[in-house]
Design a protein around this motif. Structure first.
Motif, PDB file in Angstrom:
ATOM      1  N   ASP A  55      46.165  47.905  27.301  1.00 36.39           N
ATOM      2  CA  ASP A  55      44.987  48.627  27.766  1.00 36.39           C
ATOM      3  C   ASP A  55      44.341  47.875  28.922  1.00 36.39           C
ATOM      4  O   ASP A  55      44.868  46.872  29.399  1.00 36.39           O
ATOM      5  CB  ASP A  55      44.010  48.875  26.616  1.00 36.39           C
ATOM      6  N   ILE A  56      43.201  48.359  29.374  1.00 37.12           N
ATOM      7  CA  ILE A  56      42.538  47.785  30.543  1.00 37.12           C
ATOM      8  C   ILE A  56      42.103  46.343  30.301  1.00 37.12           C
ATOM      9  O   ILE A  56      42.101  45.533  31.227  1.00 37.12           O
ATOM     10  CB  ILE A  56      41.352  48.675  31.003  1.00 37.12           C
ATOM     11  N   ILE A  57      41.801  45.991  29.082  1.00 38.11           N
ATOM     12  CA  ILE A  57      41.379  44.615  28.793  1.00 38.11           C
ATOM     13  C   ILE A  57      42.557  43.658  28.935  1.00 38.11           C
ATOM     14  O   ILE A  57      42.410  42.565  29.488  1.00 38.11           O
ATOM     15  CB  ILE A  57      40.722  44.536  27.402  1.00 38.11           C
ATOM     16  N   ASP A  58      43.729  44.062  28.465  1.00 37.95           N
ATOM     17  CA  ASP A  58      44.923  43.238  28.687  1.00 37.95           C
ATOM     18  C   ASP A  58      45.189  43.084  30.173  1.00 37.95           C
ATOM     19  O   ASP A  58      45.553  42.001  30.647  1.00 37.95           O
ATOM     20  CB  ASP A  58      46.142  43.870  28.011  1.00 37.95           C
ATOM     21  N   GLU A  59      44.990  44.162  30.918  1.00 40.28           N
ATOM     22  CA  GLU A  59      45.224  44.103  32.352  1.00 40.28           C
ATOM     23  C   GLU A  59      44.223  43.173  33.044  1.00 40.28           C
ATOM     24  O   GLU A  59      44.600  42.410  33.934  1.00 40.28           O
ATOM     25  CB  GLU A  59      45.137  45.506  32.948  1.00 40.28           C
ATOM     26  N   VAL A  60      42.968  43.212  32.641  1.00 35.85           N
ATOM     27  CA  VAL A  60      41.958  42.313  33.212  1.00 35.85           C
ATOM     28  C   VAL A  60      42.362  40.863  32.978  1.00 35.85           C
ATOM     29  O   VAL A  60      42.321  40.035  33.899  1.00 35.85           O
ATOM     30  CB  VAL A  60      40.566  42.599  32.605  1.00 35.85           C
ATOM     31  N   LEU A  61      42.776  40.547  31.767  1.00 41.25           N
ATOM     32  CA  LEU A  61      43.156  39.167  31.448  1.00 41.25           C
ATOM     33  C   LEU A  61      44.442  38.756  32.162  1.00 41.25           C
ATOM     34  O   LEU A  61      44.580  37.596  32.567  1.00 41.25           O
ATOM     35  CB  LEU A  61      43.293  38.995  29.936  1.00 41.25           C
ATOM     36  N   ASP A  62      45.364  39.686  32.336  1.00 38.31           N
ATOM     37  CA  ASP A  62      46.607  39.371  33.043  1.00 38.31           C
ATOM     38  C   ASP A  62      46.384  39.153  34.539  1.00 38.31           C
ATOM     39  O   ASP A  62      47.029  38.304  35.154  1.00 38.31           O
ATOM     40  CB  ASP A  62      47.637  40.490  32.847  1.00 38.31           C
ATOM     41  N   LEU A  63      45.490  39.925  35.129  1.00 42.32           N
ATOM     42  CA  LEU A  63      45.287  39.869  36.574  1.00 42.32           C
ATOM     43  C   LEU A  63      44.136  38.964  37.007  1.00 42.32           C
ATOM     44  O   LEU A  63      43.944  38.750  38.200  1.00 42.32           O
ATOM     45  CB  LEU A  63      45.050  41.278  37.125  1.00 42.32           C
ATOM     46  N   PHE A  64      43.376  38.432  36.062  1.00 39.73           N
ATOM     47  CA  PHE A  64      42.200  37.634  36.422  1.00 39.73           C
ATOM     48  C   PHE A  64      42.549  36.457  37.320  1.00 39.73           C
ATOM     49  O   PHE A  64      41.965  36.279  38.386  1.00 39.73           O
ATOM     50  CB  PHE A  64      41.484  37.134  35.164  1.00 39.73           C
ATOM     51  N   ARG A  65      43.485  35.642  36.904  1.00 41.99           N
ATOM     52  CA  ARG A  65      43.768  34.421  37.663  1.00 41.99           C
ATOM     53  C   ARG A  65      44.358  34.729  39.035  1.00 41.99           C
ATOM     54  O   ARG A  65      44.022  34.065  40.011  1.00 41.99           O
ATOM     55  CB  ARG A  65      44.676  33.494  36.857  1.00 41.99           C
ATOM     56  N   ALA A  66      45.194  35.736  39.129  1.00 38.12           N
ATOM     57  CA  ALA A  66      45.777  36.084  40.432  1.00 38.12           C
ATOM     58  C   ALA A  66      44.727  36.690  41.363  1.00 38.12           C
ATOM     59  O   ALA A  66      44.649  36.337  42.536  1.00 38.12           O
ATOM     60  CB  ALA A  66      46.932  37.056  40.246  1.00 38.12           C
ATOM     61  N   ASN A  67      43.901  37.587  40.839  1.00 36.71           N
ATOM     62  CA  ASN A  67      42.914  38.261  41.687  1.00 36.71           C
ATOM     63  C   ASN A  67      41.718  37.387  42.014  1.00 36.71           C
ATOM     64  O   ASN A  67      41.006  37.668  42.973  1.00 36.71           O
ATOM     65  CB  ASN A  67      42.440  39.561  41.034  1.00 36.71           C
ATOM     66  N   SER A  68      41.462  36.353  41.245  1.00 34.10           N
ATOM     67  CA  SER A  68      40.277  35.537  41.516  1.00 34.10           C
ATOM     68  C   SER A  68      40.384  34.767  42.829  1.00 34.10           C
ATOM     69  O   SER A  68      39.389  34.253  43.327  1.00 34.10           O
ATOM     70  CB  SER A  68      40.004  34.582  40.358  1.00 34.10           C
ATOM     71  N   PHE A  69      41.556  34.703  43.423  1.00 36.81           N
ATOM     72  CA  PHE A  69      41.719  34.044  44.716  1.00 36.81           C
ATOM     73  C   PHE A  69      41.283  34.924  45.887  1.00 36.81           C
ATOM     74  O   PHE A  69      41.149  34.446  46.995  1.00 36.81           O
ATOM     75  CB  PHE A  69      43.183  33.628  44.928  1.00 36.81           C
ATOM     76  N   PHE A  70      41.094  36.218  45.649  1.00 35.10           N
ATOM     77  CA  PHE A  70      40.810  37.153  46.733  1.00 35.10           C
ATOM     78  C   PHE A  70      39.318  37.328  46.952  1.00 35.10           C
ATOM     79  O   PHE A  70      38.554  37.493  46.012  1.00 35.10           O
ATOM     80  CB  PHE A  70      41.461  38.514  46.452  1.00 35.10           C
ATOM     81  N   LYS A  71      38.923  37.304  48.198  1.00 36.05           N
ATOM     82  CA  LYS A  71      37.526  37.544  48.569  1.00 36.05           C
ATOM     83  C   LYS A  71      37.298  39.009  48.899  1.00 36.05           C
ATOM     84  O   LYS A  71      36.176  39.485  48.853  1.00 36.05           O
ATOM     85  CB  LYS A  71      37.135  36.685  49.776  1.00 36.05           C
ATOM     86  N   ASN A  72      38.361  39.716  49.258  1.00 38.72           N
ATOM     87  CA  ASN A  72      38.281  41.144  49.576  1.00 38.72           C
ATOM     88  C   ASN A  72      39.172  41.916  48.620  1.00 38.72           C
ATOM     89  O   ASN A  72      40.250  41.455  48.252  1.00 38.72           O
ATOM     90  CB  ASN A  72      38.743  41.410  51.013  1.00 38.72           C
ATOM     91  N   PHE A  73      38.718  43.095  48.245  1.00 39.69           N
ATOM     92  CA  PHE A  73      39.466  43.924  47.309  1.00 39.69           C
ATOM     93  C   PHE A  73      39.252  45.379  47.702  1.00 39.69           C
ATOM     94  O   PHE A  73      38.121  45.864  47.689  1.00 39.69           O
ATOM     95  CB  PHE A  73      38.968  43.679  45.877  1.00 39.69           C
ATOM     96  N   GLU A  74      40.329  46.050  48.081  1.00 42.25           N
ATOM     97  CA  GLU A  74      40.251  47.461  48.436  1.00 42.25           C
ATOM     98  C   GLU A  74      40.289  48.288  47.155  1.00 42.25           C
ATOM     99  O   GLU A  74      41.255  48.230  46.395  1.00 42.25           O
ATOM    100  CB  GLU A  74      41.426  47.846  49.336  1.00 42.25           C
ATOM    101  N   ILE A  75      39.251  49.055  46.931  1.00 45.13           N
ATOM    102  CA  ILE A  75      39.160  49.878  45.725  1.00 45.13           C
ATOM    103  C   ILE A  75      39.913  51.176  45.964  1.00 45.13           C
ATOM    104  O   ILE A  75      39.591  51.936  46.868  1.00 45.13           O
ATOM    105  CB  ILE A  75      37.693  50.156  45.365  1.00 45.13           C
TER     106      ILE A  75
END
Length: 175
Positions: free
Chosen positions: A43-63
């Motif tokens: 679910d979305i919570i698993d996805e948040v935990l899986d992608l947290f460390r990779a995405n935390s390096f980004f300052k910009n995020f295209e929604i």
């Protein structure tokens, strides 16, 4: 290299409810709330935990859609949780601290204290605002619970590989 987006963007046309432009996605949870039960193990919570460390390096995020807004909120909440912990916090203390943090008074899109009002539309009425607040409370509780399970997987002290991300700010924002 672009940031990682939600895999639930493709599922939005089916049973995703929107409050403002925030996707209310199904959760696999044991906490009481308005979220629909997830039909799969991921679910979305698993996805948040899986992608947290990779995405935390980004300052910009295209929604690219409402599911990305839910992902952003989850990543920012994980960051807030990690900032509440330190290297000597035991698992029992972490459960207490993060449960209080999850249930603490928090702002929703459209309220004055919400830091991402430029990215999120406010709910249309008070009923939608109450629904979103209940969903986010359920989302935050389940996310804090699963985060503790991941951080304290190997011992009674938190993983240094997770705590290393306390100084990172995703999109230069925090909740």
């Amino acid at each position: 290299m672009p940031a990682y987006h939600s895999t639930f963007l493709a599922d939005e046309s089916q049973d995703t409810r929107l409050v403002g432009n925030f996707a209310v996605l199904p959760l696999r949870t044991k906490y009481k709330g308005p979220a629909f039960p997830a039909s799969s193990d991921y679910d979305i919570i698993d996805e948040v935990l899986d992608l947290f460390r990779a995405n935390s390096f980004f300052k910009n995020f295209e929604i690219k859609g409402p599911a990305d807004r839910t992902l952003i909120y989850g990543i920012l909440f994980v960051s807030q949780c990690l900032n509440a912990l330190n290297a000597s916090t035991t698992q029992n203390e972490a459960v207490r601290v993060l449960t209080n943090l999850a249930l603490d008074n928090f702002s929703i899109p459209g309220e004055i204290g919400f830091p991402l009002n430029s990215l999120y539309q406010p709910p249309r009425d008070k009923n939608e605002a109450l629904f979103l607040r209940q969903y986010l409370a359920q989302f935050r509780q389940e996310l804090a619970n699963r985060l503790i399970a991941r951080i304290y997987q190997d011992s009674n002290l938190p993983s240094k590989y997770w705590l290393a991300f306390t100084r990172r700010k995703f999109m230069n924002k925090s909740l």
